[in-house]
Scaffold this active site. Structure first.
Site, PDB file in Angstrom:
ATOM      1  N   HIS A  47       0.853  -1.188   0.000  1.00 36.40           N
ATOM      2  CA  HIS A  47       0.000   0.000   0.000  1.00 36.40           C
ATOM      3  C   HIS A  47       0.886   1.233   0.000  1.00 36.40           C
ATOM      4  O   HIS A  47       2.068   1.164   0.307  1.00 36.40           O
ATOM      5  CB  HIS A  47      -0.943   0.016   1.207  1.00 36.40           C
ATOM      6  CG  HIS A  47      -0.233  -0.207   2.521  1.00 36.40           C
ATOM      7  ND1 HIS A  47       0.476   0.765   3.155  1.00 36.40           N
ATOM      8  CD2 HIS A  47      -0.113  -1.320   3.284  1.00 36.40           C
ATOM      9  CE1 HIS A  47       1.013   0.277   4.276  1.00 36.40           C
ATOM     10  NE2 HIS A  47       0.663  -0.997   4.373  1.00 36.40           N
ATOM     11  N   LYS A  85      11.327   1.670   7.567  1.00 35.10           N
ATOM     12  CA  LYS A  85      11.056   2.969   8.175  1.00 35.10           C
ATOM     13  C   LYS A  85      11.999   3.997   7.569  1.00 35.10           C
ATOM     14  O   LYS A  85      13.061   3.659   7.060  1.00 35.10           O
ATOM     15  CB  LYS A  85      11.257   2.919   9.694  1.00 35.10           C
ATOM     16  CG  LYS A  85      10.263   2.023  10.396  1.00 35.10           C
ATOM     17  CD  LYS A  85      10.439   2.070  11.888  1.00 35.10           C
ATOM     18  CE  LYS A  85       9.402   1.169  12.564  1.00 35.10           C
ATOM     19  NZ  LYS A  85       9.550   1.161  13.998  1.00 35.10           N
ATOM     20  N   ARG A  99      18.108  -1.074  11.609  1.00 31.43           N
ATOM     21  CA  ARG A  99      18.205  -0.008  12.618  1.00 31.43           C
ATOM     22  C   ARG A  99      19.511   0.733  12.363  1.00 31.43           C
ATOM     23  O   ARG A  99      20.428   0.224  11.712  1.00 31.43           O
ATOM     24  CB  ARG A  99      18.177  -0.588  14.026  1.00 31.43           C
ATOM     25  CG  ARG A  99      19.301  -1.554  14.325  1.00 31.43           C
ATOM     26  CD  ARG A  99      19.196  -2.131  15.724  1.00 31.43           C
ATOM     27  NE  ARG A  99      20.210  -3.149  15.955  1.00 31.43           N
ATOM     28  CZ  ARG A  99      21.498  -2.909  16.217  1.00 31.43           C
ATOM     29  NH1 ARG A  99      21.948  -1.679  16.316  1.00 31.43           N
ATOM     30  NH2 ARG A  99      22.333  -3.902  16.404  1.00 31.43           N
ATOM     31  N   LYS A 102      25.016   3.776  13.510  1.00 31.84           N
ATOM     32  CA  LYS A 102      25.868   4.857  13.992  1.00 31.84           C
ATOM     33  C   LYS A 102      25.082   6.123  14.162  1.00 31.84           C
ATOM     34  O   LYS A 102      24.031   6.295  13.627  1.00 31.84           O
ATOM     35  CB  LYS A 102      27.060   5.090  13.085  1.00 31.84           C
ATOM     36  CG  LYS A 102      26.792   5.894  11.843  1.00 31.84           C
ATOM     37  CD  LYS A 102      28.087   6.280  11.152  1.00 31.84           C
ATOM     38  CE  LYS A 102      27.833   7.398  10.149  1.00 31.84           C
ATOM     39  NZ  LYS A 102      28.978   7.868   9.501  1.00 31.84           N
TER      40      LYS A 102
END
Length: 102
Positions: A47, A85, A99, A102
């Site tokens: 989506h 993200k 993630r 640094k």
């Protein structure tokens, strides 16, 4: 290569694809001087829009960049990372899910 697929509304100058084997790119836009390695997937997550890739971004082998996200300028996406993200400018991302390292 017949296993390299690129779909983007806008691609900045200097895009470098090293070993385009099994690489799927469906980005809203790709900035200038980006480096994309083999077996990378950039695309939709089911989506929303495709990812926006900033300037001077390096996406290394096997990484996945998925969904309505933005990868900031000068970011590095590590091998086999799964980015779901937004990525800040200058970040180095790794892991599943990715993630900042640094």
């Amino acid at each position: 290569m017949n296993t390299l697929f690129i779909q983007s509304k806008e691609i900045g100058g200097g895009l470098f694809i090293q070993h385009g084997f099994s690489t799927m790119i469906a980005a809203e836009s790709i900035g200038e001087n980006c480096w994309i390695n083999q077996q990378v997937t950039i695309g939709y997550s089911g989506h929303g829009r495709a990812p926006i890739i900033g300037d001077d971004v390096m996406i290394t082998c096997g990484a996945k960049v998925l969904g309505s996200i933005t990868v900031g300028d000068n970011a590095v996406i590590g091998a086999n990372a799964v980015v779901i993200k937004d990525v800040e400018d200058g970040a180095v991302m790794g892991g599943i899910p990715a993630r900042s390292l640094k």
